[in-house]
Design an enzyme around this catalytic site. Structure first.
Site, PDB file in Angstrom:
ATOM      1  N   GLU A 413     -19.148  13.359  -0.387  1.00  0.00           N
ATOM      2  CA  GLU A 413     -19.546  14.483   0.460  1.00  0.00           C
ATOM      3  C   GLU A 413     -18.307  15.181   1.028  1.00  0.00           C
ATOM      4  O   GLU A 413     -17.491  14.526   1.695  1.00  0.00           O
ATOM      5  CB  GLU A 413     -20.456  13.976   1.585  1.00  0.00           C
ATOM      6  N   LEU A 456     -25.577  15.605  -0.730  1.00  0.00           N
ATOM      7  CA  LEU A 456     -25.570  14.741   0.454  1.00  0.00           C
ATOM      8  C   LEU A 456     -26.556  13.587   0.208  1.00  0.00           C
ATOM      9  O   LEU A 456     -27.709  13.611   0.658  1.00  0.00           O
ATOM     10  CB  LEU A 456     -25.984  15.574   1.675  1.00  0.00           C
ATOM     11  N   ALA A 457     -26.122  12.610  -0.558  1.00  0.00           N
ATOM     12  CA  ALA A 457     -27.012  11.530  -0.994  1.00  0.00           C
ATOM     13  C   ALA A 457     -26.140  10.354  -1.444  1.00  0.00           C
ATOM     14  O   ALA A 457     -25.523  10.416  -2.506  1.00  0.00           O
ATOM     15  CB  ALA A 457     -27.903  12.013  -2.134  1.00  0.00           C
ATOM     16  N   GLU A 458     -26.086   9.312  -0.611  1.00  0.00           N
ATOM     17  CA  GLU A 458     -25.128   8.234  -0.867  1.00  0.00           C
ATOM     18  C   GLU A 458     -25.475   7.415  -2.107  1.00  0.00           C
ATOM     19  O   GLU A 458     -24.578   6.962  -2.826  1.00  0.00           O
ATOM     20  CB  GLU A 458     -25.018   7.330   0.366  1.00  0.00           C
ATOM     21  N   GLN A 480     -18.831   9.044   3.320  1.00  0.00           N
ATOM     22  CA  GLN A 480     -18.173   9.776   4.413  1.00  0.00           C
ATOM     23  C   GLN A 480     -17.931   8.920   5.657  1.00  0.00           C
ATOM     24  O   GLN A 480     -16.865   9.004   6.265  1.00  0.00           O
ATOM     25  CB  GLN A 480     -19.010  11.004   4.752  1.00  0.00           C
ATOM     26  N   ASP A 483     -21.154   4.114   8.564  1.00  0.00           N
ATOM     27  CA  ASP A 483     -22.477   4.165   9.210  1.00  0.00           C
ATOM     28  C   ASP A 483     -23.562   4.705   8.276  1.00  0.00           C
ATOM     29  O   ASP A 483     -24.751   4.491   8.522  1.00  0.00           O
ATOM     30  CB  ASP A 483     -22.402   5.060  10.442  1.00  0.00           C
ATOM     31  N   ILE A 485     -23.535   4.258   4.839  1.00  0.00           N
ATOM     32  CA  ILE A 485     -23.441   3.615   3.525  1.00  0.00           C
ATOM     33  C   ILE A 485     -24.803   3.060   3.087  1.00  0.00           C
ATOM     34  O   ILE A 485     -25.038   2.801   1.917  1.00  0.00           O
ATOM     35  CB  ILE A 485     -22.377   2.479   3.563  1.00  0.00           C
ATOM     36  N   PRO A 487     -27.954   4.129   2.552  1.00  0.00           N
ATOM     37  CA  PRO A 487     -28.751   4.616   1.414  1.00  0.00           C
ATOM     38  C   PRO A 487     -28.187   4.145   0.060  1.00  0.00           C
ATOM     39  O   PRO A 487     -28.915   4.090  -0.926  1.00  0.00           O
ATOM     40  CB  PRO A 487     -28.649   6.151   1.533  1.00  0.00           C
ATOM     41  N   HIS A 528     -21.029   6.513  14.432  1.00  0.00           N
ATOM     42  CA  HIS A 528     -19.690   6.796  13.912  1.00  0.00           C
ATOM     43  C   HIS A 528     -18.724   5.675  14.280  1.00  0.00           C
ATOM     44  O   HIS A 528     -17.523   5.886  14.329  1.00  0.00           O
ATOM     45  CB  HIS A 528     -19.170   8.147  14.439  1.00  0.00           C
TER      46      HIS A 528
END
Ligand code: TPP
Length: 728
Positions: A413, A456-458, A480, A483, A485, A487, A528
C-alpha cells in the site's frame, strides 16, 4: 492424446455434423469419457479403502467430472499453471496425474509425490505438471493464481530476470515461462463468499491477467445451499460487471457444452485480452465428503433430480446415441479402467510408509539457509562517511538488491512514488515511496513493473507474493503497519509457512514481508502501536527478524532477500529515524546471518536478553546502573527471533547466573515466555535467581501518553528489575 487449444479446434472436424465433433475427434471423445469414468471409479475405490480403514479421509470429484475433464483437455499440462481445489481429481487425471499417484497420497505413502504423506487425499500437487500444492483452506489459491500469472507475464517481459545466479536463492529456483501461458484456478460456489476470491478478481481484472477461473457450482457448501452464500443464488450475476473478463455459464454436467465453454475461455485468456470465468452447474452425488450425509439436509426429491443429471450417465448415453461407442466398447473401456484402478490400489496398499525422521525435512530450505556462513561478511565502507538512519539504510539495501537482482519486485500500500506516473517521469513530482518513505525512489529508478501500489488489501499483497515466489520471483512486499497484518494472517500461517513442507520440498515461496511494528510513538494508540512477533515465531516455516539499529537492519534485510526462505522482517518504526544506532553505509555486499545475536554491552553481573526498541532502553538503564551502583549488565540483542541464538544466551547466563528477558510486547504468552522456559529447563543449575521477564502490560497500547508510558516497558522498569535481580 493431443490437447486442444482454442486455435486448433477447427482442425478436428470429422463431420458427423454434431457440435461435439466439430470440437473433438471421436478418439478424443472416447478419451474424455474414459477420464470421467476413471475419476469416478477412483473415488469409488477410495470410498471402499476408507471403509476398510486403509485410508483416513475421502472427498470426491463425483458429479464434477465433465466440467473438469473439459478444462483439462482445453489446457496444456506442464505449460499452463494449475491451482485446483479438492474436487479436482478429474482435471488432474486429464493433465496426466495418475491414479496410482492419487492413491499413494490417500494411503499417506512415503512415495506420495504430492506431499510425502503430509496432506489429505485430493490435495493435488505435481511439479512436472505445474499443479501447485494447495492447502485445505477455501479460496486462498485464488490469490496464488494471480501472482503466478503476474510472474509469467513479468518473465515474458523481462526474460533476462529468469537467468540462474550463483550465491543466492536463484541458484535453486529454476524459472520456466511461456508468453501465452494461462493460469487455471478453481473454487466451489460456497467459497466464492471468501474475501480472497474477490481480492483476486480485483487484480485479475485490473491487470487483464490470463487467469481462467472455474466455479464448480454444486449448489451446496457442505450443508449450506447456494442462496445462503451467494445473494440471488447465482455467482455469474454478481461478478458480471468486472471489466476485461470473458464470462460463461454452462451446464457442467454436459461434457460437450463444458468443453466448448472451456475452449473459448482459454482462447480468450491465451490471446492476452484478460481473465475468464466459467461458471459450471454441477451435482454432488456423494455428499460433501465421507464424513457427511446429505440426506440429513437435502430432500429426497432434490437428490433424485440431481441424480438424473449425473454427467457419467449423460456422457455414456450420448456416446451410444451418437454411435461413437456401442455397448460392448463401453463395457470394454470400463473394464480396462476398473483394472487400472485395481492395479493402482494394490500398489498403493503395498506402499512404503514415511519414516518419523522425515517429519522435520523441508520445513525450511535445505539448499540455502539464512544461517549459512556465506552471509557472514565484514562492512566495506565506501567513501561516504555520514552516519545514516535505519530508514535510509533499508532504502539503500532495497536499491542495491534491486540493481543486483531483477527478480525482486516491491509492492504494497502506497509504496510506489506515484501510480499516475506522468508528472513523476517529467520530474515534476517528488513521489511518495511509502508512508514511512522506506521505498522512496524505487518506482522512479526501477520502473512500474518492479514497484507498484497494491489495492488496499493485505491478503492480496501476501497471497499474490506467494504465487510469484512459487514461480521464482522475489517479492519484497510491505504491510503498511503491523496492526493491519491480520487480513493477511490466513495467507501467512496456512500458505506462506507451509508451501515447502506440505509439498515435501517440491514447491517453495521465498519472499520477504517488511512490516513497520511497535509503539513508543506518543499517541500511536491501539492501532499504530501493536507488537505480536511471537504469533509468527510460533509458525514453523517462516523466519522472523527484528533489528534494533541501522547496520543490522541493512545486513539482515540483505540476507532476507538473498536467502531461500520466507522472511517476516519487522522494522520498529520508532527506530527508523533515531539518533541511536545510525551507521555508515557498509557497502552493497554486507550481510548478517540469521540466528546470531549481538552482545551490545558485555558485562559480568547479569544478563538482559532483548531485541527491537527495548535495546536502546535497556542500554540506557544498564549504563545508569553501572554509573550508580557499579553493576555490570551484559546486554544481548537477539536481532533474529526465529531462529534465535541460544548459544549466546546460554554462554552469557553461565557467566552471569542471572537473567532478565525483556520485550515490548505483552508479557503473557509473549516471546520471552519461550526463552525464559528454555533457560529454566536447560540452565537451571547455572541460575542464582529466578528468570525474570520485563514486558508490556497485558493490554493494548492506549492513546493518552500517560497511559502509553505505563503500558509499555520503560528504562525505569528495566532499571528496577536489574537492581532487584542483582540483589537477589
Ligand atoms: C477457510 C475455510 N473455511 C472453512 C473450511 C471448511 N470447509 C471445507 S469445504 C467447505 C465447503 C466448501 O463449499 P464449496 O466452496 O461450495 O465447495 P464444494 O465442497 O461444494 O465443492 C467448508 C466450509 C475450509 N476448508 N476453509
Amino acid at each position: 492424446m493431443a490437447r486442444q487449444s482454442g486455435t486448433v479446434v477447427a482442425e478436428n472436424k470429422k463431420a458427423t455434423g454434431t457440435v461435439a465433433e466439430t470440437l473433438l475427434s471421436r478418439e478424443q471423445l472416447v478419451e474424455f469419457y474414459r477420464l470421467m469414468y476413471l475419476s469416478r471409479r477412483t473415488d469409488d475405490r477410495e470410498i471402499v479403502l476408507k471403509r476398510q480403514q486403509k485410508i483416513f479421509f475421502q472427498v470426491s470429484c463425483a458429479g464434477h467430472e465433465a466440467l473438469l475433464v473439459a478444462a483439462g483437455m482445453a489446457m496444456r499440462p506442464g505449460y499452463d499453471w494449475f491451482f485446483p481445489y479438492y474436487r479436482d481429481r478429474a482435471i488432474c487425471l486429464a493433465l496426466g496425474n495418475t491414479v496410482e499417484e492419487q492413491l499413494l497420497q490417500a494411503v499417506g505413502a512415503a512415495e506420495d509425490t504430492a506431499s510425502g504423506g503430509r496432506q489429505m487425499p485430493s490435495h493435488w500437487s505435481s511439479k512436472k505438471l505445474n499443479i501447485v500444492t494447495p492447502s485445505s483452506s477455501t479460496a486462498t489459491q485464488c490469490l496464488h493464481a494471480i501472482g503466478c500469472a503476474e510472474a509469467g507475464r513479468y518473465f515474458a517481459r523481462h526474460p533476462e530476470a529468469a537467468a540462474k545466479h550463483e550465491g543466492d536463492y536463484r541458484e535453486f529456483k529454476d524459472v520456466k515461462f511461456h508468453g501465452d501461458e494461462v493460469t487455471y484456478v478453481s473454487i466451489g460456489e460456497g467459497a466464492t463468499s471468501q474475501g480472497e476470491f474477490w481480492e483476486s478478481l480485483n487484480t485479475a481484472s485490473n491487470g487483464k491477467l490470463p487467469v481462467l477461473y472455474v466455479i464448480e457450482d454444486n449448489g451446496y457448501a457442505i450443508s449450506t445451499p447456494v442462496e445462503a452464500n451467494t445473494p440471488g443464488g447465482n455467482i455469474s450475476r454478481l461478478v458480471a460487471n468486472f471489466p476485461n473478463f470473458h464470462f460463461a455459464e454452462v451446464d457442467g454436467t454436459d461434457a460437450v457444452a463444458s468443453y466448448q465453454a472451456m475452449v473459448e475461455a482459454v482462447a480468450y485468456c491465451r490471446s492476452g485480452r484478460g481473465p475468464a470465468l466459467v461458471h459450471g452447474h454441477v451435482i454432488r452425488p456423494y455428499s460433501h465428503s465421507l464424513s457427511d450425509d446429505e440426506r440429513n439436509y437435502r430432500s429426497a426429491a432434490e437428490l433424485e433430480a440431481d441424480s438424473l443429471r449425473d454427467p457419467i450417465a449423460r456422457m455414456q448415453m450420448w456416446l451410444l446415441r451418437e454411435g461413437i461407442l456401442d455397448e460392448d466398447a463401453i463395457n470394454r473401456l470400463e473394464r480396462q479402467v476398473d483394472e487400472e484402478v485395481q492395479r493402482a490400489a494394490d500398489r498403493a496398499a503395498r506402499a512404503v510408509l514415511p519414516t518419523v525422521d522425515s517429519i522435520t525435512r523441508h520445513v525450511y530450505s535445505e539448499d540455502l539457509s539464512p544461517l549459512d556462513a556465506r552471509f557472514q561478511t565484514e562492512p566495506q565502507p565506501t567513501a561516504e562517511k555520514t552516519e545514516r538512519t535505519m530508514a535510509d539504510l533499508i532504502n539503500a539495501c532495497l536499491k542495491d538488491e534491486m540493481r543486483r537482482d531483477q527478480r525482486i519486485v516491491v509492492f504494497g500500500e502506497d509504496v510506489a512514488d506515484a501510480t499516475r506516473d506522468e508528472a513523476l517521469r517529467a520530474g515534476k513530482l517528488k513521489g511518495k515511496g511509502g508512508v514511512f518513505k522506506l521505498t522512496a525512489g524505487l518506482q522512479t529508478e526501477f520502473g512500474n513493473d518492479r514497484c507498484w501500489n497494491s489495492p488496499l488489501a493485505e491478503a492480496n499483497i501476501v497471497g499474490r507474493g506467494i504465487g510469484m515466489a512459487v514461480r521464482g520471483l522475489k517479492p519484497v512486499v510491505e504491510i503498511q503497519f503491523f496492526d493491519y497484518i491480520w487480513p493477511a494472517m490466513h495467507q501467512m500461517r496456512n500458505e506462506l509457512a507451509l508451501i515447502r513442507w506440505r509439498s515435501n520440498g517440491e514447491f517453495s515461496c521465498p519472499m520477504v514481508i517488511r512490516v513497520p511494528i511497535g509503539g513508543y510513538l506518543t499517541g500511536g494508540s491501539i492501532y499504530h502501536s501493536q507488537s505480536g512477533e511471537s504469533i509468527f515465531t510460533h509458525t514453523p516455516g517462516v523466519r522472523v527478524v527484528m533489528p534494533s539499529n541501522a547496520l543490522d537492519a541493512l545486513g539482515l534485510l540483505r540476507t532476507a532477500i538473498r536467502c531461500d526462505d520466507p522472511v517476516l522482517f519487522l522494522e520498529h518504526k520508532r527506530l527508523y529515524r533515531e539518533t541511536f544506532g545510525r551507521a555508515v553505509y557498509p557497502g552493497p555486499e554486507y550481510c548478517i546471518p540469521f540466528g546470531k545475536a549481538k552482545v551490545v554491552r558485555p558485562g559480568k553481573d547479569l544478563t538482559v536478553v532483548t531485541y527491537g526498541a527495548v535495546v536502546p532502553r535497556a542500554l540506557q538503564a544498564a549504563e545508569k546502573l553501572h554509573r550508580a551502583k557499579g553493576i555490570d549488565v551484559e546486554l544481548i540483542d537477539l536481532r533474529s527471533l526465529a531462529p534465535y541464538d541460544w548459544e549466546t544466551i546460554a554462554e552469557s547466563v553461565r557467566k552471569t547466573n542471572r537473567v532478565i528477558v525483556a520485550h515490548e510486547d505483552m508479557l503473557s504468552w509473549g516471546y520471552g515466555a519461550e526463552i525464559a522456559a528454555r533457560i529454566g529447563e536447560e540452565l537451571f543449575h547455572d541460575l542464582d535467581a529466578p528468570v525474570r521477564r520485563v514486558a508490556a502490560m497485558d493490554t493494548f497500547v492506549a492513546y493518552q501518553p500517560l497511559l502509553e508510558d505505563a503500558i509499555l516497558p520503560q528504562p525505569e522498569d528495566l532499571y528496577r528489575a536489574m537492581v532487584e535481580m542483582a540483589a537477589f
